[in-house]
Design a protein around this motif. Structure first.
Motif, mmCIF file in Angstrom:
data_model
loop_
_atom_site.group_PDB
_atom_site.id
_atom_site.type_symbol
_atom_site.label_atom_id
_atom_site.label_comp_id
_atom_site.label_asym_id
_atom_site.label_seq_id
_atom_site.Cartn_x
_atom_site.Cartn_y
_atom_site.Cartn_z
ATOM 1 N N UNK A 34 -12.732 22.986 -3.030
ATOM 2 C CA UNK A 34 -13.080 21.726 -3.602
ATOM 3 C C UNK A 34 -13.936 22.108 -4.655
ATOM 4 N N UNK A 35 -13.790 21.522 -5.643
ATOM 5 C CA UNK A 35 -14.700 21.691 -6.953
ATOM 6 C C UNK A 35 -15.828 20.874 -6.812
ATOM 7 N N UNK A 36 -16.739 20.914 -7.827
ATOM 8 C CA UNK A 36 -17.750 20.011 -8.141
ATOM 9 C C UNK A 36 -17.688 18.640 -8.854
ATOM 10 N N UNK A 37 -18.970 17.953 -9.047
ATOM 11 C CA UNK A 37 -18.626 16.700 -9.727
ATOM 12 C C UNK A 37 -18.430 16.873 -11.239
ATOM 13 N N UNK A 38 -17.343 16.237 -11.734
ATOM 14 C CA UNK A 38 -17.160 16.137 -13.115
ATOM 15 C C UNK A 38 -15.972 17.376 -13.471
ATOM 16 N N UNK A 39 -15.918 18.141 -12.392
ATOM 17 C CA UNK A 39 -14.944 19.442 -12.663
ATOM 18 C C UNK A 39 -13.490 19.088 -12.184
ATOM 19 N N UNK A 40 -12.692 20.165 -12.238
ATOM 20 C CA UNK A 40 -11.495 20.014 -11.861
ATOM 21 C C UNK A 40 -11.031 21.102 -10.911
ATOM 22 N N UNK A 41 -9.792 21.260 -10.516
ATOM 23 C CA UNK A 41 -9.495 22.285 -9.645
ATOM 24 C C UNK A 41 -9.126 23.710 -10.162
ATOM 25 N N UNK A 42 -8.977 23.683 -11.568
ATOM 26 C CA UNK A 42 -8.881 24.555 -12.248
ATOM 27 C C UNK A 42 -10.200 25.767 -12.398
ATOM 28 N N UNK A 43 -11.225 25.270 -11.938
ATOM 29 C CA UNK A 43 -12.500 25.902 -11.778
ATOM 30 C C UNK A 43 -12.314 26.933 -10.862
ATOM 31 N N UNK A 44 -11.357 26.870 -9.947
ATOM 32 C CA UNK A 44 -10.936 28.079 -8.744
ATOM 33 C C UNK A 44 -9.991 29.089 -9.407
ATOM 34 N N UNK A 45 -9.363 28.741 -10.576
ATOM 35 C CA UNK A 45 -8.581 29.842 -11.120
ATOM 36 C C UNK A 45 -9.054 31.126 -11.024
ATOM 37 N N UNK A 46 -10.183 31.435 -11.278
ATOM 38 C CA UNK A 46 -10.537 33.062 -11.550
ATOM 39 C C UNK A 46 -10.388 33.614 -9.966
ATOM 40 N N UNK A 47 -10.547 32.899 -8.983
ATOM 41 C CA UNK A 47 -10.294 33.583 -7.683
ATOM 42 C C UNK A 47 -9.166 33.309 -6.646
ATOM 43 N N UNK A 48 -8.182 32.463 -7.261
ATOM 44 C CA UNK A 48 -7.107 31.902 -6.569
ATOM 45 C C UNK A 48 -6.290 33.009 -6.096
ATOM 46 N N UNK A 49 -5.891 33.832 -7.011
ATOM 47 C CA UNK A 49 -4.974 34.915 -6.773
ATOM 48 C C UNK A 49 -5.320 35.801 -5.810
ATOM 49 N N UNK A 50 -6.750 36.174 -5.621
ATOM 50 C CA UNK A 50 -7.209 37.187 -4.841
ATOM 51 C C UNK A 50 -7.226 36.687 -3.336
ATOM 52 N N UNK A 51 -7.403 35.261 -3.232
ATOM 53 C CA UNK A 51 -7.619 34.567 -2.213
ATOM 54 C C UNK A 51 -6.245 34.390 -1.684
ATOM 55 N N UNK A 52 -5.313 34.070 -2.310
ATOM 56 C CA UNK A 52 -3.930 33.770 -1.933
ATOM 57 C C UNK A 52 -3.104 34.908 -1.698
ATOM 58 N N UNK A 53 -3.640 36.127 -1.712
ATOM 59 C CA UNK A 53 -3.125 37.401 -1.108
ATOM 60 C C UNK A 53 -3.010 37.660 0.265
ATOM 61 N N UNK A 54 -4.200 36.530 1.021
ATOM 62 C CA UNK A 54 -4.275 36.480 2.390
ATOM 63 C C UNK A 54 -3.916 35.346 2.972
ATOM 64 N N UNK A 55 -4.315 34.158 2.057
ATOM 65 C CA UNK A 55 -4.103 32.707 2.767
ATOM 66 C C UNK A 55 -3.161 31.808 2.094
ATOM 67 N N UNK A 56 -2.956 30.833 2.657
ATOM 68 C CA UNK A 56 -2.279 29.645 1.850
ATOM 69 C C UNK A 56 -3.348 28.884 1.278
ATOM 70 N N UNK A 57 -3.721 28.910 -0.001
ATOM 71 C CA UNK A 57 -4.503 28.454 -0.675
ATOM 72 C C UNK A 57 -4.323 26.999 -1.537
ATOM 73 N N UNK A 58 -5.107 26.104 -1.202
ATOM 74 C CA UNK A 58 -4.728 24.586 -1.671
ATOM 75 C C UNK A 58 -6.133 24.407 -2.659
#
Length: 278
Positions: A34-58
């Protein structure tokens, strides 16, 4: 790839339907971002791939932000309603009681989901809701100034500024300790997301009286704060620890208010360490 899902909210006005945007990657237990106010889901792109190696990341665009629809007319943007909307969104995606990580507003929502039993674990990065009244006014004034600045610039000017490290610092230095690391395209996109966020004012208005005061006993919780957060000052993390005594309080050296960009490896490790405690 960004997709959309429709879901029904049990609001004070009765059932209402809306649509949210999300990106999903990986396999395993669900992990909601979950991102912050005024932002969007792309804020998480720097970490998504690492997290997705172990989890179903949404990663989701919150209602009224990014390309998600605003909440239906008359439905309030208060903490309980938005948390309930996120629960309905999870149900529509076939997710039950995910791990939840959030930043700023998203961190506050993650804690609320934990409070009402909707999360397996909570990682809150510089969460809102632990401010003094003076700190809240300062943060809200800064956020409104950022939005006004984003709205005052034509897109051509935003694109021109984003081409240089100095320009990226001017556009995003309030939330990143290392704004030069952001790509020009990312800075343009998040500047446009800030000025076009239909839920911004209602979310800010609803947050004026918010203080998170609940303990979350028995739930793995990490509160993490950037040492260079200039929007929500890091002393608020100490208040969060006093409120939630069982939580881990983690310092993020050299990170600003949105730490996923400043130190992706550290942020990913903090989230993964928390999920492993569940």
């Amino acid at each position: 790839m960004t997709a959309t899902v429709s879901f029904t909210i049990d609001s004070p006005l009765g059932p209402r339907t809306t649509t949210a945007a999300y990106e999903r990657k990986g396999a395993g237990e669900p992990l909601l971002l979950l991102h912050g106010i005024g932002h969007h889901l792309q804020a998480w792109h720097p970490v998504t791939d690492v997290l997705a190696a172990e989890y179903d990341v949404i990663a989701v665009d919150l209602p009224g932000f990014g390309v998600s629809e605003p909440l239906p007319h008359g439905v309030p943007y208060d903490l309980g309603t938005v948390a309930s909307a996120l629960s309905a969104l999870c149900a529509a995606l076939g997710i039950e009681r995910p791990h939840v990580a959030g930043n700023s507003l998203g961190g506050l929502l993650a804690l609320e989901m934990g409070r009402v039993g909707l999360a397996r674990s909570v990682t809150a990065l510089s969460p809102a809701g632990f401010w003094s009244e003076g700190e809240r006014r300062y943060a809200f004034t800064a956020l409104r100034a950022m939005r006004a600045g984003a709205g005052a610039l034509p897109r051509s000017a935003v694109e021109r500024l984003a081409r240089s490290a100095a320009g990226r610092a001017a556009l995003t230095g309030s939330i990143y300790a290392r704004p030069g690391r952001r790509s020009p395209g990312s800075v343009v996109a998040e500047t446009l997301a800030l000025r076009e966020a239909s839920g911004f004012e209602q979310t800010l208005a609803a947050g004026g009286s918010v203080r998170f005061t609940a303990d979350l006993p028995g739930l793995p919780v990490t509160i993490a704060w950037g040492s260079r957060d200039r929007l929500l000052l890091r002393r608020q993390g100490v208040r969060a620890k006093h409120t939630i005594p069982g939580a881990r309080l983690v310092r993020l050296p050299g990170c600003g208010h949105v730490p996923m960009n400043d130190d992706p490896a550290l942020v990913a490790r903090v989230i993964l360490d928390t999920t492993k405690l569940a």
